[in-house]
Design a protein around this motif. Structure first.
Motif, short mmCIF file in Angstrom:
data_model
loop_
_atom_site.label_atom_id
_atom_site.label_comp_id
_atom_site.label_asym_id
_atom_site.label_seq_id
_atom_site.Cartn_x
_atom_site.Cartn_y
_atom_site.Cartn_z
N LEU A 394 0.83 -1.21 0.00
CA LEU A 394 0.00 0.00 0.00
C LEU A 394 0.87 1.26 0.00
O LEU A 394 0.51 2.29 -0.61
CB LEU A 394 -0.92 -0.01 1.22
N ARG A 395 2.02 1.18 0.69
CA ARG A 395 2.86 2.36 0.75
C ARG A 395 3.55 2.63 -0.58
O ARG A 395 3.61 3.76 -1.06
CB ARG A 395 3.92 2.16 1.83
N ALA A 422 -1.77 -3.04 -6.12
CA ALA A 422 -2.40 -1.82 -5.60
C ALA A 422 -3.17 -1.10 -6.71
O ALA A 422 -2.75 -1.07 -7.87
CB ALA A 422 -1.33 -0.89 -5.04
N VAL A 423 -4.30 -0.47 -6.32
CA VAL A 423 -5.14 0.31 -7.24
C VAL A 423 -5.13 1.75 -6.74
O VAL A 423 -5.44 2.01 -5.57
CB VAL A 423 -6.58 -0.24 -7.29
N ARG A 424 -4.76 2.66 -7.63
CA ARG A 424 -4.65 4.07 -7.24
C ARG A 424 -5.86 4.85 -7.71
O ARG A 424 -6.47 4.53 -8.73
CB ARG A 424 -3.38 4.67 -7.84
N ALA A 425 -6.09 5.92 -6.97
CA ALA A 425 -7.17 6.85 -7.35
C ALA A 425 -6.61 7.85 -8.38
O ALA A 425 -5.44 7.75 -8.78
CB ALA A 425 -7.68 7.57 -6.12
N ALA A 426 -7.42 8.80 -8.76
CA ALA A 426 -7.01 9.77 -9.78
C ALA A 426 -5.81 10.58 -9.32
O ALA A 426 -4.93 10.94 -10.11
CB ALA A 426 -8.19 10.70 -10.13
N GLY A 427 -5.74 10.80 -8.02
CA GLY A 427 -4.63 11.61 -7.53
C GLY A 427 -3.38 10.79 -7.27
O GLY A 427 -2.37 11.31 -6.80
N ARG A 429 -3.22 8.24 -5.17
CA ARG A 429 -3.23 7.62 -3.85
C ARG A 429 -3.78 6.23 -3.96
O ARG A 429 -4.76 5.98 -4.65
CB ARG A 429 -4.09 8.48 -2.91
N VAL A 430 -3.16 5.28 -3.26
CA VAL A 430 -3.60 3.88 -3.26
C VAL A 430 -4.87 3.80 -2.43
O VAL A 430 -4.89 4.17 -1.24
CB VAL A 430 -2.52 2.95 -2.70
N VAL A 431 -5.92 3.24 -3.06
CA VAL A 431 -7.20 3.15 -2.36
C VAL A 431 -7.64 1.69 -2.19
O VAL A 431 -8.45 1.39 -1.29
CB VAL A 431 -8.29 3.93 -3.13
N GLN A 432 -7.19 0.79 -3.02
CA GLN A 432 -7.60 -0.61 -2.92
C GLN A 432 -6.40 -1.52 -3.26
O GLN A 432 -5.42 -1.11 -3.88
CB GLN A 432 -8.75 -0.92 -3.88
N LEU A 433 -6.61 -2.79 -2.86
CA LEU A 433 -5.61 -3.82 -3.18
C LEU A 433 -6.39 -5.02 -3.70
O LEU A 433 -7.17 -5.64 -2.96
CB LEU A 433 -4.79 -4.21 -1.94
N HIS A 434 -6.23 -5.31 -5.00
CA HIS A 434 -6.94 -6.40 -5.64
C HIS A 434 -5.99 -7.59 -5.79
O HIS A 434 -4.80 -7.42 -6.03
CB HIS A 434 -7.43 -5.97 -7.03
N GLY A 435 -6.61 -8.83 -5.73
CA GLY A 435 -5.75 -9.98 -5.96
C GLY A 435 -6.50 -11.30 -5.94
O GLY A 435 -7.73 -11.34 -5.88
N VAL A 436 -5.73 -12.37 -6.03
CA VAL A 436 -6.28 -13.72 -6.00
C VAL A 436 -5.56 -14.53 -4.93
O VAL A 436 -4.43 -14.21 -4.54
CB VAL A 436 -6.14 -14.41 -7.36
N VAL A 437 -6.21 -15.58 -4.48
CA VAL A 437 -5.63 -16.49 -3.50
C VAL A 437 -5.85 -17.92 -3.99
O VAL A 437 -6.90 -18.23 -4.57
CB VAL A 437 -6.24 -16.29 -2.10
N GLN A 438 -4.85 -18.76 -3.77
CA GLN A 438 -4.89 -20.13 -4.29
C GLN A 438 -4.45 -21.10 -3.19
O GLN A 438 -3.52 -20.83 -2.43
CB GLN A 438 -3.96 -20.26 -5.50
N ASP A 439 -5.14 -22.21 -3.09
CA ASP A 439 -4.78 -23.26 -2.12
C ASP A 439 -3.53 -24.01 -2.64
O ASP A 439 -3.60 -24.67 -3.68
CB ASP A 439 -5.95 -24.21 -1.94
N ILE A 440 -2.44 -23.87 -1.92
CA ILE A 440 -1.19 -24.55 -2.33
C ILE A 440 -0.79 -25.63 -1.32
O ILE A 440 0.40 -25.99 -1.23
CB ILE A 440 -0.05 -23.52 -2.50
#
Length: 848
Positions: A394-395, A422-427, A429-440
């Protein structure tokens, strides 16, 4: 991360095949381990038995030597005592000093003393308590009541007034008239005997014991402080009693000691000429310690092989099972990605997740849960790491990748792999964190299994490297051992004549291995001298065919042209279907040094025999020279007796006369046996009658028998009394006179009978058997063997009681042998003896 997905039926591989292979490998490893351990155990037992036998032999030499020195001390004290008594009395101070000086020659001796007829200690070394009465001691009683002059052993017993234990060796002292004169005794410290035993290196639990024939313990190392198990104890194992009864001289056995409960291998051996034996033992735990370590190493290696085989079989089985599951799951993955999708919103820190993602963390479907609900499923160490990784993503706005464990509500743990961005806004700034998770979880398990298999294989490889290194070290030790024995090894193919041999085989003859051929002739027979070759080859082939092994000594030519003596041993190790030898192995040992020593010993023996002949000639010449002054002494003594009126003076002159006659008789006997040994006498041939010979013999011997109150009886068939015979009457009468004189000497009361029996009567010759039977002291079986030797009597200790130098029987034997006859004796101790001889005489003309 993969979701658990629907249940899939997976066909498992057949586990029985893996089990059977594992079992066979395990049984093979156990069998080889047991065989190697058993073989090594047999070698250790044999080596321990041989070492103990050698140690027992060394100990017997030490103990026997000490007893022999003690016996010499007793003889010296006896001679000193007898000489002093004979020449007017004993100087006590001088005698005690003599005994003390003799005692110093035997460090193990505690004291030497001389007891009077009443058992009181009259003389002794410095440590002797003079004046103490020891008449109740067993050795004193045995000496007083016995008539023999042999050694008496008593003990172990405790010295009076002290805590010192000792072994007493004593001997009877006789007065000049033959009556009991006392005892000379030497006390040996059992502690010193124990120190002698302690010199042996028998290991921490080894034991060495000196015992008498009655099993009484004389000394033991290590010493036992337990009551009743010290000196004098007869507590021994039944195994020792059984072996002593079956093999009294020496033997070996394995037994558990009744004293300390330790199982040992023992070797025992009798002390020659004395009623004792030594018994040495080594604990199995001592001499088998290296075998136990080696066996433990072998067992550990066997267990490691079995374990690795089992684990490998299990891993292979599991790997096969996982491979089948992975194939099914791969097919399912093709049908759908099966990933959990998530999105972290930084505004409220809630996570919007798919059902697969929620199921992976064990969360129920519904409204987006807070991030903490997900993090609460992670172990503390994984949670801290994941939080730091999310904060960093996020940082910095970079990617987020993490593997971690998930603890489900039922307590099970799974592995998950998360990948986010990380997903940033127009300015910006990081506003979200998208991803996937998998059973390993399956992948992690496979990785761990592979890592474990890799470590196991590495361990197996390391074990194999250690085993190979140990094998190489064992081979090197075997090669060093064979080189140390200095023996040459060979192997022969008997049908083809092909020979293989070790480098030592050729080098002991001065050849390098490449200089000798590989066939039987060039490597062996061509080097044997031609005149011996055929016999050596025939004998070796005969023995190999008959018994399967041989041992021969022969010469072989070395490279320098010199012949060396070789001891060759061989054994058949392979035969064909008909039993014919095919292959043999053996050794060659260089015996040249020993053979050269044998030649030197033969030369020394010849020189000794020549010296003996020179001695005999010297004695014969000196005996002639000694008789002239002796006759003068006897004549002058006879004249002095005629003129002597003083009774005391006549007594002295009588003694001089008797001693002179005895000495003259001894000189005559020495001259006689010297002449016989130097072959200076011949037999005279003359006609005589047996009656006349017996009359002369009776006239010569009858007076001596009458003086002792003995009856001299003659028994012969009347038919041969007047028969004319031809031979050396003087020598025949000499033999009869000496045997009858010997019978009178050793008979105190009763009768002496001379019997004559005809044998093998022919017109030209008559063989006669003469028997002289007495009722005297008799002769022990062991003493008969040396009875007819010069300067020997049945019991040398009886010389001072009965007199004589042991020449009469030796002269009689030689005269009988010169006549072509034979002589012997039959006797039982205490019941008298019967001396006999057989001679064959020619029949002569009538004697007028």
């Amino acid at each position: 991360m993969s979701s658990p997905g629907p249940a899939v039926a997976v066909q498992r591989p057949d586990w029985r095949r893996y089990f059977i292979v594992t079992l066979l490998i395990s049984l093979l490893a156990l069998g080889l381990t047991g065989l190697v351990a058993w073989t090594e155990r047999q070698r250790e037992d044999a080596r321990a038995e041989a070492d103990l036998y050698n140690l027992a032999l060394l100990l017997v030499d030490d103990v026997g030597g000490m007893f022999s020195r003690t016996e010499s001390l007793i003889h010296s004290a006896d001679n000193y005592y007898a000489d002093a008594v004979t020449h007017g009395g004993i100087d006590a101070a001088r005698f005690n000093t003599f005994l003390d000086r003799q005692l110093q020659q035997i460090p193990a001796a505690l004291a030497v003393m001389v007891l009077g007829p009443d058992g009181v200690a009259r003389f002794g070394s410095r440590s002797t308590r003079l004046g103490v009465n020891l008449a109740d001691r067993a050795y004193f009683i045995a000496a007083r009541e016995g008539r023999g002059r042999g050694l008496i052993f008593d003990g172990p017993l405790q010295a009076r007034g002290s805590d010192v234990w000792g072994l007493v060796i004593a001997r009877r002292l006789d007065k000049p008239d033959g009556s009991f004169g006392g005892v000379v005794a030497v006390t040996l410290k059992t502690e010193a005997l124990g120190q002698m035993l302690a010199k042996l290196r028998l290991g921490p639990s080894g034991v060495a014991v000196l015992r008498g024939f009655d099993m009484a313990q004389i000394a033991r190392h290590p010493h036992l402080e337990t009551a009743g198990m010290g000196a004098g104890s007869t507590l021994v194992s039944q195994a020792l009693r059984d072996h002593i009864r079956e093999q009294p001289q020496s033997g070996s056995y394995v037994s558990t000691s009744p004293l300390d409960g330790v199982r040992r291998i023992y070797a025992y051996r009798q002390v020659e000429n004395y009623p004792f034996f030594v018994n040495v033992g080594r604990a199995e735990d001592d001499y088998l310690s290296s075998w136990w370590r080696h066996s433990a190493l072998l067992l550990g290696l066997c267990a490691a092989i079995i374990l690795i085989t089992a684990l490998a079989a299990r891993r292979i089985y599991q790997s096969s099972l996982r491979s089948r599951e992975a194939a099914v799951r791969m097919q399912l993955a093709i049908d759908g990605a099966n990933l959990g999708i998530w999105c972290l919103d930084l505004a409220d820190h809630r996570v919007t997740a798919s059902e697969r993602c929620l199921a992976l963390f064990g969360l129920p479907p519904g409204a987006p849960p807070p991030l903490d609900h997900f993090l609460d499923r992670l172990p503390d160490d994984d949670r801290q790491r994941v939080e730091l990784a999310i904060a960093e993503a996020l940082r910095s706005g970079g990617d987020y990748r993490q593997e971690y464990r998930v603890i489900l509500p039922d307590g099970t743990t799974t592995w998950a792999y998360a990948h986010g961005r990380a997903v940033r806004a127009a300015g910006g700034r990081v506003v979200q964190l998208h991803g996937v998770v998998q059973d390993i979880t399956q992948r992690k398990a496979s990785e761990q299994a592979l890592d474990a298999s890799r470590r196991q294989l590495e361990a197996l490889a390391e074990s194999l490297r250690h085993a190979n290194a140990e094998l190489r070290r064992s081979e090197a030790r075997y090669a060093d051992a064979m080189e140390a024995t200095n023996d040459g090894l060979w192997e022969a193919r008997l049908q083809t004549g092909e020979v293989f041999f070790s480098p030592r085989y050729s080098r002991m003859l001065g050849y390098e291995p490449a200089e000798l051929g590989k066939d039987m002739h060039s490597a062996w027979l061509d080097l044997v001298p031609p005149d011996e070759r055929g016999q050596v080859q025939a004998e070796a082939e005969r023995m190999l065919g008959a018994s399967g092994h041989y041992e021969l000594e022969f010469r072989m030519r070395g490279k320098d042209g010199r012949h060396r003596w070789i001891l060759s041993r061989g054994m058949v190790v392979e035969r064909d279907a008909d039993g014919r030898p095919l292959r043999a192995v053996g050794t060659h040992v260089d015996l040249t040094a020993r053979k050269e020593m044998e030649i030197e010993l033969r030369a020394a023996r010849d020189a000794a025999e020549a010296a003996s002949r020179a001695k005999t000639a010297f004695l014969a010449n000196m005996s002639h020279e000694l008789r002239t002054p002796m006759n003068g002494i006897m004549g002058l003594t006879s004249l002095a007796l005629r003129r002597a009126d003083d009774p005391r003076q006549r007594e002295f002159l009588d003694k001089i006369d008797r001693s002179s006659r005895q000495l003259l008789g001894l000189i005559n006997d020495v001259l006689e046996i010297s002449n016989i040994e130097s072959q200076r006498i011949t037999l005279d041939e003359a006609d005589f009658t047996l009656g006349a010979l017996l009359a002369k013999t009776q006239a010569e011997i009858g007076a001596k028998a009458h003086e002792k109150g003995l009856a001299l009886q003659l028994a012969q068939p009347p038919a041969i009394t007047a028969l004319a015979l031809r031979g050396d009457e003087k020598r025949l009468r000499q033999v009869l006179a000496k045997l009858l004189d010997n019978a009178i000497k050793f008979t105190a009361a009763g009768a002496i009978t001379l019997r004559i029996e005809p044998m093998n009567d022919t017109p030209a010759q008559l063989c006669l058997r003469f028997e002289i039977q007495d009722s005297g002291i008799g002769i022990a079986p062991d003493d008969i063997k040396r009875l007819f030797s010069a300067f020997e009597q049945a019991d040398n200790s009886s010389t001072r009681q009965y007199g004589g130098a042991g020449l009469g029987l030796a002269i009689s034997k030689r005269i009988v042998h010169l006549m072509g006859g034979e002589i012997g004796v039959d006797s039982t101790p205490g019941e008298g003896a019967t001396f006999w001889f057989i001679v064959c005489l020619q029949k002569g003309r009538s004697v007028g």
